[in-house]
Design a protein around this motif. Structure first.
Motif: not given
Length: 161
Positions: A56-66, A124-138
């Protein structure tokens, strides 16, 4: 002899009824269309669609293990992944609009639309992901609230810390 005719007649009717069966449904009835054979979800923001790896170009989801940096991120990744899989399961149409660039694993960045709705935007609107431009390295700082902002809290870089 008179009684033999009704018995023969009732046997004939019973035999005829046993030979009849319910007709098969028409061959033109097919199962409802779905995306199960077209989409394989790798993570909430990475998937294989029609054999092509996309992210996804417009969302960065939390990463799972590992790859998660803390348990909060790993837990959020599970919830987000379940949400994405449910959306894809319910969708009937998918469109992939390539964006400029590739991710660190050389997957094409793209906007993915399910039934006309932007999957990354909905995440993003559901609060499940950030924008790829948020934070360090997206990446969104999923672990920050429990580490960096806690008074005297340890710095968390990975689940192994």
């Amino acid at each position: 002899m008179i009684r033999a005719k009704p018995i023969v007649l009732s046997l004939a009717v019973a035999t005829l009824a046993a030979c009849q069966r319910t007709p098969d449904p028409p061959a033109s009835i097919s199962p409802p269309p779905g995306l199960g054979d077209r989409v394989r979800v790798l993570s909430a923001d990475a998937m294989v669609i029609d054999g092509k790896h996309v992210r996804l170009a417009n969302a960065y989801a939390p990463q799972g293990i590992p790859d998660a940096r803390c348990w909060a991120e790993a837990t959020a990744a599970q919830a987000t992944l379940a949400w994405v899989r449910a959306k894809i399961k319910d969708a009937r149409d998918i469109a992939v609009e390539p964006a400029a660039g590739f991710d660190e694993f050389h997957r094409q960045l793209a906007v993915v639309k399910l039934d006309g709705f932007d999957l990354g935007q909905e995440m993003y609107e559901a609060g499940l992901a950030a924008r790829r431009t948020d934070g360090p390295n997206g990446r969104f700082a999923w672990c920050e609230p429990i580490s960096a902002k806690a008074a005297g809290g340890p710095t968390v870089n990975s689940l192994l810390d």
